[in-house]
Design an enzyme around this catalytic site. Sequence first.
Site, PDB file in Angstrom:
ATOM      1  N   ARG A   1       0.778  72.681 -21.392  1.00 32.91           N
ATOM      2  CA  ARG A   1       1.629  71.671 -20.697  1.00 32.91           C
ATOM      3  C   ARG A   1       0.762  70.357 -20.848  1.00 32.91           C
ATOM      4  O   ARG A   1       1.515  69.286 -20.765  1.00 32.91           O
ATOM      5  CB  ARG A   1       1.974  72.140 -19.231  1.00 32.91           C
ATOM      6  CG  ARG A   1       3.278  71.505 -18.703  1.00 32.91           C
ATOM      7  CD  ARG A   1       3.440  72.020 -17.253  1.00 32.91           C
ATOM      8  NE  ARG A   1       4.500  72.971 -17.197  1.00 32.91           N
ATOM      9  CZ  ARG A   1       5.835  72.711 -17.282  1.00 32.91           C
ATOM     10  NH1 ARG A   1       6.203  71.291 -17.466  1.00 32.91           N
ATOM     11  NH2 ARG A   1       6.683  73.504 -17.285  1.00 32.91           N
TER      12      ARG A   1
ATOM     13  N   GLU B   1       7.006  69.867  -8.408  1.00 33.25           N
ATOM     14  CA  GLU B   1       5.645  69.280  -9.058  1.00 33.25           C
ATOM     15  C   GLU B   1       5.797  67.928  -9.277  1.00 33.25           C
ATOM     16  O   GLU B   1       4.811  67.165  -9.090  1.00 33.25           O
ATOM     17  CB  GLU B   1       5.348  70.016 -10.410  1.00 33.25           C
ATOM     18  CG  GLU B   1       5.197  71.713 -10.079  1.00 33.25           C
ATOM     19  CD  GLU B   1       5.218  72.493 -11.049  1.00 33.25           C
ATOM     20  OE1 GLU B   1       5.810  72.651 -11.877  1.00 33.25           O
ATOM     21  OE2 GLU B   1       3.957  72.639 -11.568  1.00 33.25           O
TER      22      GLU B   1
HETATM   23  N1  MTE Z   1       5.424  73.064  -1.361  1.00 36.20           N
HETATM   24  C1  MTE Z   1       4.546  73.766  -0.392  1.00 36.20           C
HETATM   25  N2  MTE Z   1       4.828  73.145   0.904  1.00 36.20           N
HETATM   26  N3  MTE Z   1       3.801  74.642  -0.634  1.00 36.20           N
HETATM   27  C2  MTE Z   1       3.522  75.015  -1.934  1.00 36.20           C
HETATM   28  O1  MTE Z   1       2.892  75.793  -2.009  1.00 36.20           O
HETATM   29  N4  MTE Z   1       3.680  74.488  -4.237  1.00 36.20           N
HETATM   30  C3  MTE Z   1       4.391  73.482  -5.381  1.00 36.20           C
HETATM   31  C4  MTE Z   1       5.868  73.167  -5.006  1.00 36.20           C
HETATM   32  N5  MTE Z   1       5.689  72.573  -3.719  1.00 36.20           N
HETATM   33  C5  MTE Z   1       4.141  74.338  -3.034  1.00 36.20           C
HETATM   34  C6  MTE Z   1       4.936  73.266  -2.668  1.00 36.20           C
HETATM   35  C7  MTE Z   1       4.211  74.007  -6.712  1.00 36.20           C
HETATM   36  S1  MTE Z   1       2.868  74.172  -7.394  1.00 36.20           S
HETATM   37  C8  MTE Z   1       5.414  74.544  -7.056  1.00 36.20           C
HETATM   38  S2  MTE Z   1       5.647  75.305  -8.900  1.00 36.20           S
HETATM   39  C9  MTE Z   1       6.725  74.595  -6.705  1.00 36.20           C
HETATM   40  O2  MTE Z   1       6.506  74.062  -5.251  1.00 36.20           O
HETATM   41  C10 MTE Z   1       7.221  76.026  -6.618  1.00 36.20           C
HETATM   42  O3  MTE Z   1       8.589  76.103  -5.861  1.00 36.20           O
HETATM   43  P1  MTE Z   1      10.200  75.620  -6.349  1.00 36.20           P
HETATM   44  O4  MTE Z   1       9.979  76.383  -7.775  1.00 36.20           O
HETATM   45  O5  MTE Z   1      11.020  76.422  -5.561  1.00 36.20           O
HETATM   46  O6  MTE Z   1      10.065  74.150  -6.315  1.00 36.20           O
HETATM   47  N1  LUZ Z   2       3.574  78.353 -15.051  1.00 39.77           N
HETATM   48  C1  LUZ Z   2       3.749  78.995 -16.191  1.00 39.77           C
HETATM   49  C2  LUZ Z   2       3.786  77.298 -14.860  1.00 39.77           C
HETATM   50  O1  LUZ Z   2       3.197  80.200 -16.361  1.00 39.77           O
HETATM   51  N2  LUZ Z   2       4.253  78.103 -16.978  1.00 39.77           N
HETATM   52  C3  LUZ Z   2       4.606  77.085 -16.987  1.00 39.77           C
HETATM   53  O2  LUZ Z   2       5.208  76.157 -17.903  1.00 39.77           O
HETATM   54  C4  LUZ Z   2       4.197  76.481 -15.701  1.00 39.77           C
HETATM   55  N3  LUZ Z   2       4.572  74.993 -15.577  1.00 39.77           N
HETATM   56  C5  LUZ Z   2       4.471  74.728 -14.533  1.00 39.77           C
HETATM   57  C6  LUZ Z   2       3.718  75.468 -13.466  1.00 39.77           C
HETATM   58  N4  LUZ Z   2       3.381  76.733 -13.716  1.00 39.77           N
HETATM   59 MO1  MOS Z   3       3.321  75.589  -9.502  1.00 44.10          MO
HETATM   60  S1  MOS Z   3       1.527  75.179 -10.314  1.00 44.10           S
HETATM   61  O1  MOS Z   3       4.047  76.091 -10.797  1.00 44.10           O
HETATM   62  O2  MOS Z   3       2.785  77.109  -9.150  1.00 44.10           O
END
Ligand code: MTE
Ligand code: LUZ
Ligand code: MOS
Length: 764
Positions: A304, A706
């Site tokens: 990534r 993210e």
């Molecule tokens: N928001 C909160 N409150 N707590 C979390 O742990 N994780 C983040 C984001 N927002 C997170 C968060 C990360 S790393 C990701 S990948 C996404 O939430 C995952 O959830 P989604 O796929 O439902 O957006």
């Molecule tokens: N996790 C993963 C990830 O396994 N593959 C991905 O491409 C990715 N991208 C963002 C966050 N977590």
């Molecule tokens: Mo988020 S780093 O994809 O858990």
Amino acid sequence: MKNIDSKSHVRGESVYLDDIPLIHGTLFACVYDSPVAHGKLLNIDTSQAEISEGVVKVITAKDLFGENQIGGIIPDEPLLAYDEVHFQGMPIAIVLATSEDLARKAARKITAEIEPLEIITDPRVAAAKGELIVPPKKFKMGDADKAFATCEHVFEGRADINGQEHLYIETQGAYAVPTENGGIKIYSSTQGPTAVQRAVCKVTGWPMHQIEVDVQRLGGGFGGKEDQANAWAAICAVGTQLTRRPVKYALHRMEDMRMTGKRHPYSADYKIGLNKDLKIISYEAVFYQNAGAACDLSPAVLERTLFHCTNSYFVPNVTATAYSCRTNLPPNTAFRGFGGPQGMFVIESAIAHAAEKLGMSASEIQAKNLLENGDEFPYGQRTESEAITSWKQADAKYDFARLQREADEFNAASRYFKKGVALMPVCFGISFTKTPMNQARSLVHVYTDGSVAVSTGAVEMGQGVNTKIAQVAAKIFGLPMEKVRLHTTNTLRIANTSPTAASAAADLNGQATQMACETIRHRLFEVAKDLVEAETVRDLSLEGGFVHRRGERTSLDWQTLVMDAHLKRVNLSEHSHYATPGINFDWTTAKGHPFAYHVYGTAIVGVTVDCLRGRYEIDYVKCCHDFGSSMNTSVDNGQIEGGIVQGIGWMTMEEVVYDAAGKLRSNALSTYKVPDIYSVPKEIAILPLATDRENLAIFNSKAVGEPPLMYGIGAYFAIRNAVKEFKSSPPYEGGVAAASADGVVLSFDAPFTPEKVLMNLYKT
Ligand code: MTE
Ligand code: LUZ
Ligand code: MOS
């Protein structure tokens, strides 16, 4: 609409791992972890621990029934060290005792004889010694080398980016409970219930259908529990396997900080070439990723970094190379943005470098190179770009020139305080880059009283995914939210899940839920058709708890319809599967179409630096963000605000410090500073990007989890601009040290902590 968890959160009634009532006879685990970062494990002495009060069992590698292995991508990570230790904090032995305190007390009585081996903490040193996790990865478009020769301006430099502690409020942990016939049910604080199930199966040697993993919700994951929840669940499971008693392990904060991996630090070299019109013609980058002692998710994170190495810019000639370097630190892992932010920081550094040398604002170069619709990324996908639109809409709303002018006016009148402004465009690809992971399932039951239960593979960790999924079911059935309940993420109800990650959980699991609900709705319409004398099911809809015929409410309500369908022996349950269409990637050519779509945005960040003390405040972050058509603005705005603050923390104050012996010095909240209420931006303004483009996500929304973190990168460059402003203004009289306009480009070395700011202000 509010997050459905808000009430229980505020009342302290939400259930986390530590709120699960314990079964009588539960044992508590604690690990003895390596006190040194690298060495030969000659002997482990557990004799004193075994006779310690309350201890039931001490487990070392030789006691495991299954494989001593929890590596996901490559099998290079033993659960318990047996011949060598590879990082400080590597688990060596497990103590099981009748209380948490007694387990910890006993663990402290274990000793190990370890013959020291050379310790590497620097990824460049590891690369030079050939210590790579996987072979290097490369993206190539055009001919960067050739193109540099045609460039008017070429700049080369280095950028260093530190890691970041996840600091989820709930630490890692698990609770394993024995069930009939050798089964185990595991409650785990994990983003990846199936990953936990697989790891447990490997170390116990048991098949997957014998292991049930259940997740109510997490007190935050941020990527730290995508892969790294596995070890603690496996430790509890092994304990249960050997004692047939329930085993719990919830890490203390300092154990968690010491033993788990973090965001990957990177060191990178860049070379950027521009033509006389400031178009970036060529870009070359070499990334050294500090992977830590085992693979974990590092290769995927590395990929990534490459995918996002040109951020929101079109560059026709790109060569980007990335090395995943094995060091003697805890294995680093997923963290919001997953390597993307590090890639973006490097090109933003290259652009800032060029701008500083050319005596202009970086925004002039940024604006001239934004992706246009149809432009090709170095990995072959063409963009449906909102980069220029988001920039323009942000400018129209916030007036970049005015904000810069205000800073300039302030600076002209202020000697010791300087303001800096920076722009940060973001382009983030949505989909797991490993195509097979882009699938999800949902199980929907409609009960005969008309209430609806939904289970999916998504894990709620504060990001509001359950709220969005409940909204999907409520909308399709035309019901109020209270009629829909989201249930735990459980491997018996939903199998073979991808982790909740890559911002795609609401999207993937939401679409599976949509499919399941639509299937059930169709069956109900078949029943309703006769009851309301409609000619075709196409005339029917569900709204406000009633069946509507050609948009008009009938007397047939939801509950009556459901009961009638049940009496007619119609199936009121459905299990649906969704797989993102149209995506692929081929690593043999490093080209493909890996992302369903991209999320775009532009932020402007303003800061004030106190140039006597090195302290700073973030005055504002104003962004124009591409939500698509947001499903829930309250949840999504929360994600933007949280992401921005987390990104600013990473770039400005959070400093992970390991010493040369591989010992974590920033091992508690007294030595690791995270943003608090006083350090968050005084203003966060969010303008939803207005577009009418169709995209592939649920109800035309776009993933939001993210991307906003990367706006935080702007804070680094805004502080830098303020520092440069101070250094190029006339020296103040009688000062302790004279600031000078030395013309030397400051190093790019994140985070820009107040300490580093101060050193840079007075470095000549
Ligand atoms: N928001 C909160 N409150 N707590 C979390 O742990 N994780 C983040 C984001 N927002 C997170 C968060 C990360 S790393 C990701 S990948 C996404 O939430 C995952 O959830 P989604 O796929 O439902 O957006
Ligand atoms: N996790 C993963 C990830 O396994 N593959 C991905 O491409 C990715 N991208 C963002 C966050 N977590
Ligand atoms: Mo988020 S780093 O994809 O858990």
